[in-house]
Design an enzyme around this catalytic site. Structure first.
Site, mmCIF file in Angstrom:
data_model
loop_
_atom_site.group_PDB
_atom_site.id
_atom_site.type_symbol
_atom_site.label_atom_id
_atom_site.label_comp_id
_atom_site.label_asym_id
_atom_site.label_seq_id
_atom_site.Cartn_x
_atom_site.Cartn_y
_atom_site.Cartn_z
ATOM 1 N N ILE A 24 -35.853 -53.068 15.540
ATOM 2 C CA ILE A 24 -35.120 -53.696 16.760
ATOM 3 C C ILE A 24 -35.902 -53.477 18.233
ATOM 4 O O ILE A 24 -35.506 -54.413 19.135
ATOM 5 C CB ILE A 24 -34.003 -52.905 17.116
ATOM 6 C CG1 ILE A 24 -32.203 -53.916 17.459
ATOM 7 C CG2 ILE A 24 -33.620 -51.373 17.763
ATOM 8 C CD1 ILE A 24 -31.039 -52.855 17.571
ATOM 9 N N VAL B 19 -34.624 -44.616 15.157
ATOM 10 C CA VAL B 19 -34.385 -45.714 16.209
ATOM 11 C C VAL B 19 -34.046 -45.571 17.783
ATOM 12 O O VAL B 19 -34.580 -46.100 18.418
ATOM 13 C CB VAL B 19 -32.977 -46.670 15.857
ATOM 14 C CG1 VAL B 19 -31.703 -46.265 16.316
ATOM 15 C CG2 VAL B 19 -33.548 -47.865 16.335
ATOM 16 N N ASP B 20 -33.362 -44.450 18.126
ATOM 17 C CA ASP B 20 -33.468 -43.672 19.427
ATOM 18 C C ASP B 20 -34.621 -43.143 19.903
ATOM 19 O O ASP B 20 -35.317 -43.558 21.148
ATOM 20 C CB ASP B 20 -32.726 -42.341 18.873
ATOM 21 C CG ASP B 20 -32.272 -42.178 20.783
ATOM 22 O OD1 ASP B 20 -32.628 -43.111 21.436
ATOM 23 O OD2 ASP B 20 -31.304 -40.514 20.567
ATOM 24 N N GLY C 203 -28.933 -42.910 9.382
ATOM 25 C CA GLY C 203 -30.069 -42.627 9.544
ATOM 26 C C GLY C 203 -30.730 -41.213 9.409
ATOM 27 O O GLY C 203 -28.947 -40.562 7.952
ATOM 28 N N VAL C 204 -30.154 -40.430 10.120
ATOM 29 C CA VAL C 204 -30.539 -38.777 10.525
ATOM 30 C C VAL C 204 -27.691 -38.631 9.948
ATOM 31 O O VAL C 204 -28.344 -37.770 9.249
ATOM 32 C CB VAL C 204 -30.716 -38.384 11.849
ATOM 33 C CG1 VAL C 204 -30.314 -37.283 11.449
ATOM 34 C CG2 VAL C 204 -32.041 -38.860 11.580
HETATM 35 P P1 ADP Z 1 -28.202 -42.450 12.852
HETATM 36 O O1 ADP Z 1 -28.353 -40.646 13.942
HETATM 37 O O2 ADP Z 1 -27.201 -43.141 14.083
HETATM 38 O O3 ADP Z 1 -27.955 -42.400 11.891
HETATM 39 P P2 ADP Z 1 -31.690 -43.257 12.700
HETATM 40 O O4 ADP Z 1 -31.829 -44.339 13.894
HETATM 41 O O5 ADP Z 1 -31.102 -41.660 12.518
HETATM 42 O O6 ADP Z 1 -29.558 -43.421 13.811
HETATM 43 O O7 ADP Z 1 -30.703 -44.726 11.804
HETATM 44 C C1 ADP Z 1 -30.387 -45.448 12.000
HETATM 45 C C2 ADP Z 1 -30.827 -46.820 12.082
HETATM 46 O O8 ADP Z 1 -32.104 -47.360 12.336
HETATM 47 C C3 ADP Z 1 -31.553 -46.558 10.046
HETATM 48 O O9 ADP Z 1 -30.886 -46.854 9.314
HETATM 49 C C4 ADP Z 1 -32.771 -46.458 10.765
HETATM 50 O O10 ADP Z 1 -33.784 -47.271 8.876
HETATM 51 C C5 ADP Z 1 -33.038 -47.729 11.215
HETATM 52 N N1 ADP Z 1 -34.078 -47.707 11.959
HETATM 53 C C6 ADP Z 1 -34.868 -46.255 12.301
HETATM 54 N N2 ADP Z 1 -36.180 -47.355 13.460
HETATM 55 C C7 ADP Z 1 -35.894 -48.729 14.124
HETATM 56 C C8 ADP Z 1 -35.906 -49.379 14.698
HETATM 57 N N3 ADP Z 1 -37.197 -49.523 14.825
HETATM 58 N N4 ADP Z 1 -35.417 -50.221 14.570
HETATM 59 C C9 ADP Z 1 -33.971 -50.804 13.600
HETATM 60 N N5 ADP Z 1 -33.709 -49.885 13.346
HETATM 61 C C10 ADP Z 1 -34.552 -49.136 13.006
#
Ligand code: ADP
Length: 172
Positions: free
Chosen positions: A11, A33-34, A124-125
């Site tokens: 993203i 992603v954060d 994700g988490v």
């Molecule tokens: P949450 O805490 O809301 O679960 P996460 O970041 O752990 O958030 O995960 C949300 C989704 O984002 C997961 O499906 C993960 O695979 C995905 N993700 C992680 N990094 C990226 C990225 N750079 N671009 C897009 N999606 C990502």
């Protein structure tokens, strides 16, 4: 209704007006992603998040709410931070996941953003099975009353991409 586009990828590389961050209530960064958004976007994003905590949200951003900052060095203009629900087997929290999408699009409208990229929030988490999250996300975007023209779901892996593909086909 916005046009919905699915892509498999990162993203942080998207050339859109705004990208949505699956943040946590602290807005102080995290993993997934954060972490990628703060790493690639640089310190300007965290500085603005700190100001938001000091002013509008001293106790943190509530689940389902959304707030915008600069996108720093990213190709997008803004990052819209939202907090997804932590998945629970005992309790249906899909209304909170839908609220993330609806409120992020409302913030996009305030900014004048016309193209917005979303990750698979909470998958994700936060533990939401992507097969359950995808139809909630797709429906929330389809039902949103917004001037956003394109919503791009950016799915990090093949499995998430396929889950969104199925959800989109079933919604049509
Ligand atoms: P949450 O805490 O809301 O679960 P996460 O970041 O752990 O958030 O995960 C949300 C989704 O984002 C997961 O499906 C993960 O695979 C995905 N993700 C992680 N990094 C990226 C990225 N750079 N671009 C897009 N999606 C990502």
């Amino acid at each position: 209704m916005p046009r919905i586009v699915l892509v498999q990828g990162d993203i942080t590389e998207q050339r859109v007006d705004a990208i949505v961050n699956a943040a946590n209530p602290s807005l102080m960064g995290g993993g997934g992603v954060d972490g990628a958004i703060h790493r690639r976007g640089g310190p300007a994003i965290l500085e603005e998040c700190k100001r938001i905590r000091e002013t509008r949200y001293p106790d943190g951003l509530p689940t389902g709410e959304a707030v915008a900052t600069t996108a720093g060095n990213l190709p997008a203009k803004w990052v819209i931070h939202t907090v997804g629900p932590v998945y629970s087997k005992r309790e249906d929290r899909s209304h909170l996941l839908a609220a993330c999408h609806r409120n992020a699009l409302a913030v996009a409208d305030e900014l004048g953003a016309r193209t917005v990229a979303f990750p698979a929030i909470s998958t994700g988490v936060y533990g939401y099975p992507v097969e359950e999250a995808a139809p909630v996300a797709i429906r929330a975007v389809r039902e949103a009353d917004t001037r956003v023209e394109e919503v791009r779901f950016v799915l990090f892996d093949r499995r998430a991409y396929e889950a969104f593909e199925r959800a989109l086909a079933e919604a049509r």
